[in-house]
Design a protein around this motif. Structure first.
Motif, PDB file in Angstrom:
ATOM      1  N   SER A 126       0.836  -1.200   0.000  1.00  0.00           N
ATOM      2  CA  SER A 126       0.000   0.000   0.000  1.00  0.00           C
ATOM      3  C   SER A 126       0.871   1.250   0.000  1.00  0.00           C
ATOM      4  O   SER A 126       1.965   1.257   0.585  1.00  0.00           O
ATOM      5  N   THR A 128       0.441   3.516   1.789  1.00  0.00           N
ATOM      6  CA  THR A 128       0.519   3.926   3.184  1.00  0.00           C
ATOM      7  C   THR A 128       1.937   3.719   3.731  1.00  0.00           C
ATOM      8  O   THR A 128       2.329   4.366   4.702  1.00  0.00           O
ATOM      9  N   TYR A 150      -1.283  -1.203  10.741  1.00  0.00           N
ATOM     10  CA  TYR A 150      -1.603  -1.744   9.415  1.00  0.00           C
ATOM     11  C   TYR A 150      -0.440  -1.489   8.450  1.00  0.00           C
ATOM     12  O   TYR A 150       0.060  -2.404   7.784  1.00  0.00           O
ATOM     13  N   ASN A 180      -5.172   4.606  -4.157  1.00  0.00           N
ATOM     14  CA  ASN A 180      -6.520   4.486  -3.570  1.00  0.00           C
ATOM     15  C   ASN A 180      -7.477   3.764  -4.516  1.00  0.00           C
ATOM     16  O   ASN A 180      -8.080   4.404  -5.394  1.00  0.00           O
ATOM     17  N   ASN A 199     -14.933   3.188   5.932  1.00  0.00           N
ATOM     18  CA  ASN A 199     -13.821   4.050   6.369  1.00  0.00           C
ATOM     19  C   ASN A 199     -13.366   4.944   5.233  1.00  0.00           C
ATOM     20  O   ASN A 199     -12.811   6.015   5.459  1.00  0.00           O
ATOM     21  N   ASN A 200     -13.552   4.471   4.011  1.00  0.00           N
ATOM     22  CA  ASN A 200     -12.950   5.140   2.855  1.00  0.00           C
ATOM     23  C   ASN A 200     -13.947   6.066   2.175  1.00  0.00           C
ATOM     24  O   ASN A 200     -15.159   5.876   2.250  1.00  0.00           O
ATOM     25  N   LEU A 201     -13.390   7.048   1.486  1.00  0.00           N
ATOM     26  CA  LEU A 201     -14.214   8.108   0.907  1.00  0.00           C
ATOM     27  C   LEU A 201     -15.253   7.593  -0.098  1.00  0.00           C
ATOM     28  O   LEU A 201     -16.443   7.881   0.035  1.00  0.00           O
ATOM     29  N   GLN A 217     -19.040  13.467   5.826  1.00  0.00           N
ATOM     30  CA  GLN A 217     -18.193  14.376   6.594  1.00  0.00           C
ATOM     31  C   GLN A 217     -16.893  14.549   5.820  1.00  0.00           C
ATOM     32  O   GLN A 217     -16.199  13.561   5.544  1.00  0.00           O
ATOM     33  N   VAL A 218     -16.592  15.782   5.475  1.00  0.00           N
ATOM     34  CA  VAL A 218     -15.309  16.060   4.803  1.00  0.00           C
ATOM     35  C   VAL A 218     -14.291  16.368   5.902  1.00  0.00           C
ATOM     36  O   VAL A 218     -14.454  17.336   6.663  1.00  0.00           O
ATOM     37  N   PHE A 219     -13.262  15.539   5.968  1.00  0.00           N
ATOM     38  CA  PHE A 219     -12.307  15.637   7.079  1.00  0.00           C
ATOM     39  C   PHE A 219     -11.267  16.727   6.821  1.00  0.00           C
ATOM     40  O   PHE A 219     -10.121  16.426   6.477  1.00  0.00           O
ATOM     41  N   ARG A 232      -5.836  12.702  -3.281  1.00  0.00           N
ATOM     42  CA  ARG A 232      -5.409  11.298  -3.382  1.00  0.00           C
ATOM     43  C   ARG A 232      -5.405  10.847  -4.835  1.00  0.00           C
ATOM     44  O   ARG A 232      -6.133  11.381  -5.682  1.00  0.00           O
ATOM     45  N   TYR A 234      -6.779   8.285  -6.860  1.00  0.00           N
ATOM     46  CA  TYR A 234      -7.799   7.236  -6.965  1.00  0.00           C
ATOM     47  C   TYR A 234      -7.538   6.437  -8.232  1.00  0.00           C
ATOM     48  O   TYR A 234      -7.295   7.008  -9.297  1.00  0.00           O
ATOM     49  N   ARG A 293      -9.107  14.233  10.111  1.00  0.00           N
ATOM     50  CA  ARG A 293      -9.068  12.877  10.683  1.00  0.00           C
ATOM     51  C   ARG A 293      -7.629  12.609  11.131  1.00  0.00           C
ATOM     52  O   ARG A 293      -6.694  12.794  10.331  1.00  0.00           O
ATOM     53  N   ASP A 296      -4.315  11.556   8.880  1.00  0.00           N
ATOM     54  CA  ASP A 296      -4.426  11.869   7.450  1.00  0.00           C
ATOM     55  C   ASP A 296      -3.297  12.785   6.994  1.00  0.00           C
ATOM     56  O   ASP A 296      -2.766  13.583   7.772  1.00  0.00           O
TER      57      ASP A 296
HETATM   58  C1  WQD Z   1      -9.381   9.701   1.124  1.00  0.00           C
HETATM   59  C2  WQD Z   1      -9.591  11.184   1.394  1.00  0.00           C
HETATM   60  C3  WQD Z   1      -9.839  11.690   3.731  1.00  0.00           C
HETATM   61  C4  WQD Z   1     -13.615   9.533   4.310  1.00  0.00           C
HETATM   62  C5  WQD Z   1      -6.736   4.659   3.108  1.00  0.00           C
HETATM   63  C6  WQD Z   1      -5.686   3.930   3.897  1.00  0.00           C
HETATM   64  C7  WQD Z   1      -4.602   3.447   2.984  1.00  0.00           C
HETATM   65  C8  WQD Z   1      -5.178   2.622   1.815  1.00  0.00           C
HETATM   66  C9  WQD Z   1      -6.284   3.343   1.134  1.00  0.00           C
HETATM   67  C10 WQD Z   1      -5.143   0.305   2.433  1.00  0.00           C
HETATM   68  C11 WQD Z   1      -8.809  11.703   2.596  1.00  0.00           C
HETATM   69  C12 WQD Z   1     -11.118  11.998   3.006  1.00  0.00           C
HETATM   70  C13 WQD Z   1     -12.466  10.082   3.760  1.00  0.00           C
HETATM   71  C14 WQD Z   1     -14.670  10.398   4.735  1.00  0.00           C
HETATM   72  C15 WQD Z   1     -13.348  12.292   4.016  1.00  0.00           C
HETATM   73  N1  WQD Z   1      -5.759   1.396   2.293  1.00  0.00           N
HETATM   74  N2  WQD Z   1     -12.332  11.431   3.618  1.00  0.00           N
HETATM   75  N3  WQD Z   1     -14.487  11.744   4.548  1.00  0.00           N
HETATM   76  O1  WQD Z   1      -6.931   7.696   3.911  1.00  0.00           O
HETATM   77  O2  WQD Z   1      -6.058   8.058   1.547  1.00  0.00           O
HETATM   78  O3  WQD Z   1      -6.153   5.783   2.480  1.00  0.00           O
HETATM   79  O4  WQD Z   1      -7.256   3.768   2.087  1.00  0.00           O
HETATM   80  O5  WQD Z   1      -3.969   0.089   2.238  1.00  0.00           O
HETATM   81  O6  WQD Z   1      -3.748   2.677   3.759  1.00  0.00           O
HETATM   82  O7  WQD Z   1      -5.136   4.818   4.864  1.00  0.00           O
HETATM   83  O8  WQD Z   1      -8.256   6.890   1.884  1.00  0.00           O
HETATM   84  O9  WQD Z   1     -10.618   6.908   1.237  1.00  0.00           O
HETATM   85  O10 WQD Z   1     -10.023   6.935   3.696  1.00  0.00           O
HETATM   86  O11 WQD Z   1      -9.600   8.958   2.307  1.00  0.00           O
HETATM   87  O12 WQD Z   1     -13.258  13.499   3.895  1.00  0.00           O
HETATM   88  O13 WQD Z   1     -15.717   9.950   5.239  1.00  0.00           O
HETATM   89  O14 WQD Z   1     -10.978  11.389   1.735  1.00  0.00           O
HETATM   90  O15 WQD Z   1      -9.589  12.646   4.728  1.00  0.00           O
HETATM   91  O16 WQD Z   1      -8.415  13.016   2.310  1.00  0.00           O
HETATM   92  P1  WQD Z   1      -6.798   7.230   2.539  1.00  0.00           P
HETATM   93  P2  WQD Z   1      -9.706   7.355   2.294  1.00  0.00           P
END
Ligand code: WQD
Ligand code: NAD
Length: 342
Positions: A126, A128, A150, A180, A199-201, A217-219, A232, A234, A293, A296
């Motif tokens: 990842s 990450t 993780y 992503n 958990n993911n956007l 919720q936009v973090f 990110r 994507y 968050r 992040d």
């Molecule tokens: C993307 C953007 C958030 C949710 C994670 C893991 C990473 C990999 C991929 C496994 C960020 C924002 C998110 C929400 C928001 N997974 N957001 N509101 O954090 O880049 O990566 O998934 O390996 O290890 O950490 O992805 O989709 O969570 O967030 O505003 O409800 O969306 O702050 O900017 P992230 P994400």
């Protein structure tokens, strides 16, 4: 045609990769404990491709005896290793479980592979592992340093594979660092089906658009990015699946351990992603800006040049296609693989 073992093949990325492998003519054996997946995903993989898996084994990769039976039954030439746990927040609360599944599972798998003379592996890592990068785009030479259990579990497995190829040059490993992953198969039959609150956007946005959740919720909108929200890389899950096919095809000709970013090389902000999803779904996605968050980072996107040079692979699908395909899956399967409640 060669037989490939796909661990975690019933999961999100694994199921899409099974489609691509079957279509390319591989014999596919899946092992999955179903800890985070439904058997139905593979039923649909078979229906979609009109091809059957060679076998599905409901088993845990930490279970060496179960793995031995699988390797004794099928003429496995290579392994794509997806099986693992992936929720960053959960890994902070349950570190030992994450190390057991992700590191222990990989040790058990590679041990049994070696016992059976199988030394070709593609591993899911990842982005990450780059932690908070000093700059973007990120290439494979950037320093690594994960910030949660993780991420550390992924780095540990990368190191273990590096040690293995040093100890025994017959090993061949490709480590794929995904950015992503989003989207779904264009049929809308398979896609991402997170358990509980996403958990993911993207899956969260999709559930808001379908009306399962009231708003996103936009973090944070105070990051040093053009609109203040996180940026990110994507990447469409079908592009990712094709990256695995290329890695598998190239594996026998590669030496030692190769580490490759799988990303598009382009970043989008949270607000850009929300707007693209609204356009694809013709639905509104209400949102509220809340605080950042914890953990992040501001921005993260790949330099994908090495993937192009080594594997002859590049991502082809754009953000509009990612959103359109994610929406088709969400719309046709509002409860994911579970039957719709009346
Ligand atoms: C993307 C953007 C958030 C949710 C994670 C893991 C990473 C990999 C991929 C496994 C960020 C924002 C998110 C929400 C928001 N997974 N957001 N509101 O954090 O880049 O990566 O998934 O390996 O290890 O950490 O992805 O989709 O969570 O967030 O505003 O409800 O969306 O702050 O900017 P992230 P994400
Ligand atoms: P997923 O949870 O949908 O798939 C993982 C699959 O592995 C599931 O089907 C689960 O049931 C299975 N599994 C877990 N532990 C197992 C075990 N011990 N034995 C057998 N099966 C087990 O996740 P995904 O998004 O498809 O991710 C696949 C891989 O890619 C994971 O290793 C993940 O860490 C990695 N990855 C995912 C992302 C992402 O954002 N989705 C990003 C980078 C890396």
């Amino acid at each position: 045609m060669a037989t490939v073992l796909v661990t975690g093949g019933a999961g999100y990325i694994g199921s899409h990769t099974c489609v691509v492998l079957l279509e390319a003519g591989f014999e596919v054996v899946v092992v999955d404990s179903l800890v985070n997946a439904h058997r139905e995903s593979l039923v649909r993989v078979e229906a979609l491709t009109g091809k059957s898996l060679l076998a599905f084994h409901e088993a845990d990769v930490r279970d060496r005896e179960a793995l031995r039976r699988i390797f004794a039954t099928h003429p496995i030439a290579a392994v794509i290793h997806f099986a693992g746990l992936k929720a960053v927040g959960e890994s902070v609360e349950q570190p030992l479980r994450y190390y057991d599944y992700n590191v222990g599972g990989s040790v058990a798998l590679t041990e049994v592979m070696a016992e059976h003379g199988v030394r070709q592996i593609v591993f899911s890592s990842s982005a990450t592992v780059y932690g908070d990068p000093a700059s973007v785009p990120i290439n494979e030479q950037f320093p690594v340093g994960a910030t949660n259990p993780y991420g550390r579990s992924k780095l540990m497995v990368e190191h273990i594979l590096g040690d293995l190829v040093c100890a025994d040059p017959r090993w061949n490993a490709v480590v794929l660092r995904y950015f992503n992953p989003v989207g779904a198969h264009p049929s809308g039959r398979i896609g991402e089906d997170p358990a509980g609150i996403p958990n993911n956007l993207m899956p969260y946005v999709a559930q808001v658009a379908i009306g399962r959740r009231p708003f996103l919720q936009v973090f944070g909108d105070d990051y040093p990015t053009p609109d203040g929200t996180g940026v990110r890389d994507y990447i469409h899950v079908m592009d990712l699946a094709e990256g695995h096919l290329r890695a598998l095809e190239c594996l026998p000709a590669l030496a030692g351990l190769n580490t490759v970013n799988l990303g598009t090389g382009r970043g989008y902000s949270v607000l850009e992603a929300v707007r693209a999803f609204e356009a694809a779904s013709a639905r509104e996605v209400p949102f509220r800006v809340v605080g950042r968050r914890p953990g992040d980072i501001a921005e993260c996107w790949a330099d994908p040049a090495h993937a192009a040079a080594l594997l002859g692979w590049r991502a082809r699908r754009d953000l509009a296609e990612m959103c359109a395909d994610a929406w088709r899956w969400q719309h046709a399967n509002p409860n994911g693989y579970l039957p719709a409640t009346p």
